[in-house]
Design a protein around this motif. Structure first.
Motif, PDB file in Angstrom:
ATOM      1  N   SER A 109       0.824  -1.213   0.000  1.00 39.88           N
ATOM      2  CA  SER A 109       0.000   0.000   0.000  1.00 39.88           C
ATOM      3  C   SER A 109       0.856   1.261   0.000  1.00 39.88           C
ATOM      4  CB  SER A 109      -0.928   0.010   1.228  1.00 39.88           C
ATOM      5  OG  SER A 109      -2.164  -0.603   0.950  1.00 39.88           O
TER       6      SER A 109
ATOM      7  N   TRP B 261      -5.210   7.982  -2.042  1.00 42.60           N
ATOM      8  CA  TRP B 261      -5.159   7.012  -0.938  1.00 42.60           C
ATOM      9  C   TRP B 261      -4.787   7.703   0.364  1.00 42.60           C
ATOM     10  CZ3 TRP B 261      -0.445   5.279   1.513  1.00 42.60           C
ATOM     11  CH2 TRP B 261      -0.667   4.296   2.503  1.00 42.60           C
TER      12      TRP B 261
ATOM     13  N   ASP C  52      -7.817   9.643   1.546  1.00 39.74           N
ATOM     14  CA  ASP C  52      -8.855   8.745   2.059  1.00 39.74           C
ATOM     15  C   ASP C  52      -8.457   8.173   3.419  1.00 39.74           C
ATOM     16  OD1 ASP C  52     -10.289   9.197  -0.240  1.00 39.74           O
ATOM     17  OD2 ASP C  52      -9.727   7.299  -1.200  1.00 39.74           O
ATOM     18  N   LEU C  53      -7.177   7.869   3.578  1.00 39.36           N
ATOM     19  CA  LEU C  53      -6.697   7.325   4.848  1.00 39.36           C
ATOM     20  C   LEU C  53      -6.790   8.366   5.957  1.00 39.36           C
ATOM     21  CD1 LEU C  53      -5.421   4.905   6.277  1.00 39.36           C
ATOM     22  CD2 LEU C  53      -3.170   5.794   5.606  1.00 39.36           C
TER      23      LEU C  53
ATOM     24  N   ALA D 285     -10.405   8.601   6.882  1.00 38.27           N
ATOM     25  CA  ALA D 285     -10.847   7.450   7.683  1.00 38.27           C
ATOM     26  C   ALA D 285     -10.354   7.574   9.119  1.00 38.27           C
ATOM     27  CB  ALA D 285     -10.335   6.152   7.055  1.00 38.27           C
TER      28      ALA D 285
ATOM     29  N   GLN E 208     -13.047   0.413   9.170  1.00 35.91           N
ATOM     30  CA  GLN E 208     -12.846   1.164   7.931  1.00 35.91           C
ATOM     31  C   GLN E 208     -11.424   1.716   7.845  1.00 35.91           C
ATOM     32  OE1 GLN E 208     -15.689  -0.168   6.398  1.00 35.91           O
ATOM     33  NE2 GLN E 208     -15.406   1.710   5.256  1.00 35.91           N
TER      34      GLN E 208
ATOM     35  N   LYS F 223      -8.875   0.733   4.908  1.00 33.54           N
ATOM     36  CA  LYS F 223      -8.331   1.757   4.012  1.00 33.54           C
ATOM     37  C   LYS F 223      -6.807   1.730   4.016  1.00 33.54           C
ATOM     38  CE  LYS F 223     -10.421   3.974   1.968  1.00 33.54           C
ATOM     39  NZ  LYS F 223     -10.852   3.784   0.565  1.00 33.54           N
TER      40      LYS F 223
ATOM     41  N   HIS G 118      -5.912  -0.779   1.472  1.00 33.10           N
ATOM     42  CA  HIS G 118      -6.655  -0.717   0.211  1.00 33.10           C
ATOM     43  C   HIS G 118      -5.754  -0.530  -1.000  1.00 33.10           C
ATOM     44  CE1 HIS G 118     -10.002   0.103  -2.471  1.00 33.10           C
ATOM     45  NE2 HIS G 118      -9.381   1.201  -2.875  1.00 33.10           N
TER      46      HIS G 118
END
Length: 226
Positions: A92, A100, A103-104, A107, A135, A139, A142
């Motif tokens: 990752s 990413w 989004d992390l 989260a 979540q 993430k 992900h």
């Protein structure tokens, strides 16, 4: 699965995770049908689904039971999580892009804002926090872009959920600084430090095993070969 079936699955799952029934306790479909206002057929389907999630066991000619707590199994699952997620997290940080990272961070923000324990029931972990926690960890992995890895991670996380929830009322769980652990994990991911991230994830998961031990939910066992 019908809407009614999904509702019953959620209700039984919540009752198990909240410790309404003891580990190994028998689950009577007729009694559960009366409790949740549905049919025994719907309850049996729900219990079969929860057996697949590792919260319930099914024994032929005996029925359904709440999952037993097994320290050796927990340690084995934890080791598998440490190894597999260390690899997935490394991929990752190698493959993750700016989206990413964003989004992390989002989260983690959701997780940091979710109340871990409700004032009305401080001994329990809230469903809101448990969802945000799941979540955040999902993430984190992900961007590895490897569905088999992310599915394995999700399945293993579900397998340890029962232990985490049942250990929640203990002093050992209450004094643990989980929030700082998650901040450190986020920072390592954003720094693209794969080795540090893997080490922090191992420490994070092994701390859960220690909390279960300190809570007295299961007795310690000697490692194989000792």
């Amino acid at each position: 699965m019908s809407e009614a079936g999904s509702r019953i699955i959620s209700s039984i799952r919540r009752a198990i995770l909240n410790g309404e029934w003891v580990p190994g306790g028998k689950l009577q479909p007729a009694a559960l049908a009366a409790q949740f206002g549905t049919s025994t057929t719907v309850v049996r389907e729900a219990l079969a689904r929860l057996a697949g999630d590792g919260l319930v066991t099914s024994e032929r000619n005996r029925g359904f039971f709440v999952q037993q707590l097994d320290l050796r199994q927990l340690r084995d699952i934890t080791e598998l999580r440490c190894v597999s997620e260390g690899l997935a997290a490394g991929l990752s940080v190698e493959r993750g892009d700016l989206q990413w990272e964003s989004d992390l961070i989002a989260a983690h923000h959701q997780l940091s804002r979710a109340p871990r324990r409700a004032p009305s029931d401080p001994a329990r972990i809230t469903d809101e926090w448990a969802y945000a926690h799941k979540q955040f960890h999902a993430k984190l992995l992900h961007a590895c872009d490897c569905p088999p890895m992310t599915k394995l991670a999700a399945d293993l996380a579900d397998s340890t959920e029962l232990y985490r929830r049942w250990a929640a009322p203990s002093t050992a769980a209450a004094v643990r600084d989980v929030e700082q652990e998650h901040r450190d994990i986020l920072e390592a991911a954003l720094d693209r430090d794969a080795a540090k991230l893997a080490a922090l994830l191992r420490s994070h998961y092994e701390a859960t095993v220690q909390v279960v031990l300190d809570a007295g939910l299961v007795a310690d066992v000697a490692p194989v070969g000792s």
